[in-house]
Design a protein around this motif. Structure first.
Motif, PDB file in Angstrom:
ATOM      1  N   ARG A 271      -8.924   2.801   7.867  1.00  0.00           N
ATOM      2  CA  ARG A 271      -7.998   1.678   7.827  1.00  0.00           C
ATOM      3  C   ARG A 271      -6.652   2.148   7.286  1.00  0.00           C
ATOM      4  NH1 ARG A 271     -11.362   0.089  10.616  1.00  0.00           N
ATOM      5  NH2 ARG A 271     -12.593  -1.841  10.516  1.00  0.00           N
ATOM      6  N   ALA A 272      -5.591   1.576   7.806  1.00  0.00           N
ATOM      7  CA  ALA A 272      -4.249   1.825   7.274  1.00  0.00           C
ATOM      8  C   ALA A 272      -3.921   0.703   6.299  1.00  0.00           C
ATOM      9  CB  ALA A 272      -3.223   1.881   8.398  1.00  0.00           C
ATOM     10  N   LEU A 273      -3.637   1.051   5.056  1.00  0.00           N
ATOM     11  CA  LEU A 273      -3.340   0.075   4.018  1.00  0.00           C
ATOM     12  C   LEU A 273      -1.888   0.214   3.589  1.00  0.00           C
ATOM     13  CD1 LEU A 273      -6.536   0.522   1.784  1.00  0.00           C
ATOM     14  CD2 LEU A 273      -6.210  -1.026   3.726  1.00  0.00           C
ATOM     15  N   ARG A 274      -1.258  -0.906   3.320  1.00  0.00           N
ATOM     16  CA  ARG A 274       0.153  -0.895   2.935  1.00  0.00           C
ATOM     17  C   ARG A 274       0.322  -1.320   1.482  1.00  0.00           C
ATOM     18  NH1 ARG A 274       3.188  -0.130   7.393  1.00  0.00           N
ATOM     19  NH2 ARG A 274       2.180  -0.529   9.407  1.00  0.00           N
ATOM     20  N   GLN A 275       1.342  -0.733   0.850  1.00  0.00           N
ATOM     21  CA  GLN A 275       1.704  -1.062  -0.527  1.00  0.00           C
ATOM     22  C   GLN A 275       0.494  -0.972  -1.460  1.00  0.00           C
ATOM     23  OE1 GLN A 275       4.828  -1.259  -1.245  1.00  0.00           O
ATOM     24  NE2 GLN A 275       5.510  -1.296   0.896  1.00  0.00           N
ATOM     25  N   ILE A 276      -0.079   0.218  -1.544  1.00  0.00           N
ATOM     26  CA  ILE A 276      -1.258   0.458  -2.368  1.00  0.00           C
ATOM     27  C   ILE A 276      -0.858   1.294  -3.585  1.00  0.00           C
ATOM     28  CG2 ILE A 276      -3.525   1.568  -2.484  1.00  0.00           C
ATOM     29  CD1 ILE A 276      -3.514  -0.977  -0.846  1.00  0.00           C
ATOM     30  N   THR A 277      -1.305   0.871  -4.759  1.00  0.00           N
ATOM     31  CA  THR A 277      -1.068   1.616  -5.982  1.00  0.00           C
ATOM     32  C   THR A 277      -2.273   2.492  -6.281  1.00  0.00           C
ATOM     33  OG1 THR A 277       0.335  -0.145  -6.880  1.00  0.00           O
ATOM     34  CG2 THR A 277      -0.539   1.462  -8.441  1.00  0.00           C
ATOM     35  N   LEU A 278      -2.025   3.787  -6.422  1.00  0.00           N
ATOM     36  CA  LEU A 278      -3.061   4.739  -6.817  1.00  0.00           C
ATOM     37  C   LEU A 278      -2.655   5.325  -8.154  1.00  0.00           C
ATOM     38  CD1 LEU A 278      -3.649   6.599  -3.421  1.00  0.00           C
ATOM     39  CD2 LEU A 278      -4.967   4.703  -4.377  1.00  0.00           C
ATOM     40  N   GLY A 279      -3.425   5.023  -9.193  1.00  0.00           N
ATOM     41  CA  GLY A 279      -3.011   5.407 -10.531  1.00  0.00           C
ATOM     42  C   GLY A 279      -1.775   4.626 -10.910  1.00  0.00           C
ATOM     43  N   THR A 280      -0.671   5.323 -11.178  1.00  0.00           N
ATOM     44  CA  THR A 280       0.578   4.650 -11.537  1.00  0.00           C
ATOM     45  C   THR A 280       1.599   4.691 -10.415  1.00  0.00           C
ATOM     46  OG1 THR A 280       1.409   6.711 -12.522  1.00  0.00           O
ATOM     47  CG2 THR A 280       0.257   5.178 -13.983  1.00  0.00           C
ATOM     48  N   GLU A 281       1.259   5.274  -9.273  1.00  0.00           N
ATOM     49  CA  GLU A 281       2.222   5.436  -8.188  1.00  0.00           C
ATOM     50  C   GLU A 281       1.909   4.495  -7.030  1.00  0.00           C
ATOM     51  OE1 GLU A 281       4.284   9.023  -5.523  1.00  0.00           O
ATOM     52  OE2 GLU A 281       2.682   9.455  -6.959  1.00  0.00           O
ATOM     53  N   ARG A 282       2.927   3.818  -6.550  1.00  0.00           N
ATOM     54  CA  ARG A 282       2.775   2.895  -5.440  1.00  0.00           C
ATOM     55  C   ARG A 282       3.173   3.593  -4.137  1.00  0.00           C
ATOM     56  NH1 ARG A 282       1.724  -2.359  -5.342  1.00  0.00           N
ATOM     57  NH2 ARG A 282       2.372  -3.662  -3.594  1.00  0.00           N
ATOM     58  N   HIS A 283       2.323   3.437  -3.118  1.00  0.00           N
ATOM     59  CA  HIS A 283       2.552   4.103  -1.837  1.00  0.00           C
ATOM     60  C   HIS A 283       2.745   3.053  -0.739  1.00  0.00           C
ATOM     61  CE1 HIS A 283       1.309   7.985  -3.549  1.00  0.00           C
ATOM     62  NE2 HIS A 283       0.395   7.286  -4.190  1.00  0.00           N
ATOM     63  N   ARG A 284       3.688   3.332   0.136  1.00  0.00           N
ATOM     64  CA  ARG A 284       3.980   2.376   1.217  1.00  0.00           C
ATOM     65  C   ARG A 284       2.861   2.322   2.243  1.00  0.00           C
ATOM     66  NH1 ARG A 284       9.639   4.411   3.271  1.00  0.00           N
ATOM     67  NH2 ARG A 284       8.551   6.375   2.895  1.00  0.00           N
ATOM     68  N   LEU A 285       2.262   3.474   2.537  1.00  0.00           N
ATOM     69  CA  LEU A 285       1.218   3.517   3.560  1.00  0.00           C
ATOM     70  C   LEU A 285       0.150   4.519   3.133  1.00  0.00           C
ATOM     71  CD1 LEU A 285       0.470   2.366   6.355  1.00  0.00           C
ATOM     72  CD2 LEU A 285       1.574   4.362   7.376  1.00  0.00           C
ATOM     73  N   VAL A 286      -1.099   4.069   3.185  1.00  0.00           N
ATOM     74  CA  VAL A 286      -2.226   4.889   2.734  1.00  0.00           C
ATOM     75  C   VAL A 286      -3.310   4.864   3.800  1.00  0.00           C
ATOM     76  CG1 VAL A 286      -4.119   5.037   1.043  1.00  0.00           C
ATOM     77  CG2 VAL A 286      -1.783   4.580   0.274  1.00  0.00           C
ATOM     78  N   CYS A 287      -3.887   6.021   4.058  1.00  0.00           N
ATOM     79  CA  CYS A 287      -5.063   6.112   4.927  1.00  0.00           C
ATOM     80  C   CYS A 287      -6.305   5.927   4.067  1.00  0.00           C
ATOM     81  CB  CYS A 287      -5.089   7.467   5.625  1.00  0.00           C
ATOM     82  SG  CYS A 287      -6.647   7.825   6.469  1.00  0.00           S
ATOM     83  N   CYS A 288      -7.131   4.974   4.422  1.00  0.00           N
ATOM     84  CA  CYS A 288      -8.369   4.707   3.695  1.00  0.00           C
ATOM     85  C   CYS A 288      -9.560   5.069   4.584  1.00  0.00           C
ATOM     86  CB  CYS A 288      -8.453   3.242   3.271  1.00  0.00           C
ATOM     87  SG  CYS A 288      -9.966   2.822   2.369  1.00  0.00           S
TER      88      CYS A 288
END
Length: 361
Positions: A271-288
């Protein structure tokens, strides 16, 4: 309901979700923040009873009723509420009783979602614990490998001095065991070389893993695929990513085989996820990447430690596969999470799709 349009305007512009309940504990008003939280418009939820969003908790409803009758405010931490779409939320909420005309009372409920904050806290803890474990292993590996080198060298010198060939068997045992311990320490350290970056397709990686697992398992295991074709290529180390996914899938396969699960199934989803925070960093697009099996689940007493080296739920396991997988995904600025219950264990691999290759270590 509102004394002035100014009061309503203030509520409409709050980022905190606000819900007004009437004397029957039905929704009378929701501000836009509450509409976003509960995934429904105020018009659609107006008149709905509180049971529709309080996860049908009798205790919660009882406390709401008591607050309505007595006028006493109260606050509830980490309560369960439901969106109109059926998603469960973890929230903190405060309740205040408001007197209306003709002696009637309403309840003003302020709701703050906790899911995202809890997830950030959980991920920060996971990353911190994993980094601490890696540092501990590196220090321990250094202390082990130094004397191992001396032991191996002394055994080689001793072998040269021994004239009796039959005695060489003992020195070879020393050398072989020293090599075995050194290899174990190297595996504990995980991947030691920098990632070899290139454009990778996550679905090509998953298909490679599927072919390897299918060859190992034969026909007894069913693998189900559910891919999101919109996920773009990203820069990563294909071999390391294959190893990370393979470690998790192979663990699932072994758990299914040992438990004798009827109709064993491993599901691979992307799945492509948008605006996901991993730890303390926010990412615009994440591959899940979601890896699910229908096995017996992970024992509760080791669940929080499964990404530590040497932690395993079965006697013949080394406990290194998940630790190495987490290290590889961390090198790609991502994270692995796990949830489990009898009949379903799910690993989620989050890999940011932004270009961070200049910082990969």
């Amino acid at each position: 309901m509102f004394r002035s349009s100014q009061h309503k305007q203030i509520l409409e512009n709050l980022t905190t979700a606000v819900v007004m309940l009437d004397g029957r504990l039905c929704i009378e008003y929701m501000n836009p923040a509450a509409e976003m939280l509960f995934e429904a418009s105020a018009r659609r939820l107006r008149g709905k009873p509180a049971t529709d969003w309080l996860a049908n908790s009798p205790e919660e409803l009882k406390v709401l009723q008591e607050s309505l009758e007595t006028g006493h405010p109260y606050t509830k931490r980490e309560a369960r509420m439901m969106t109109l779409g059926g998603h469960e939320l973890t929230v903190d909420y405060s309740v205040n009783s408001i007197s209306q005309s003709r002696g009637e009372r309403s309840l003003l409920v302020e709701v703050e979602a906790r899911d995202r904050l809890m997830r950030i806290e959980r991920e920060e803890e996971l990353l911190t614990r994993h980094a601490s474990a890696r540092n501990l292993v590196r220090g321990l590996a250094h202390e082990i490998k130094n004397p191992l080198g001396g032991i191996r060298g002394a055994a080689q010198l001793l072998e040269r001095e021994l004239g009796d060939e039959e005695l060489h068997e003992y020195t070879r045992v020393i050398i072989e065991e020293a090599d075995r311990l050194r290899n174990l320490v190297d595996r504990l350290l995980g991947p030691r070389k920098l990632p070899q970056l290139s454009d990778v397709n996550i679905h090509a990686i998953l298909e490679r893993v599927c072919s390897l697992v299918s060859a190992e398992s034969g026909s007894w295991l069913h693998i189900q695929r559910d891919y999101d074709p919109s996920i773009p290529e990203f820069e990563g180390d294909a071999e390391q990513l294959i190893q990370a996914v393979l470690n998790i899938v192979r663990n699932a396969m072994q758990a299914l085989e040992r438990s004798g699960t009827p109709e064993p199934l491993i599901s691979l989803q992307t799945r492509a996820l948008r605006q996901i925070t991993l730890g303390t960093e926010r990412h615009r697009l994440v591959c899940c990447v979601i890896i699910t099996d229908n096995g017996p689940g992970i024992p509760e007493h080791i669940l929080n430690n499964i990404f530590y080296p040497m932690v395993t739920g079965h006697a013949d396991g080394t406990g290194l596969g998940l630790s190495i997988a987490q290290s590889i995904i961390n090198q790609h600025h991502g994270l692995i999470e796990c949830t489990t219950e009898p009949g379903e264990t799910q690993f989620k691999l989050f890999i940011p799709l932004e270009h961070h290759h200049e910082n990969l270590r």
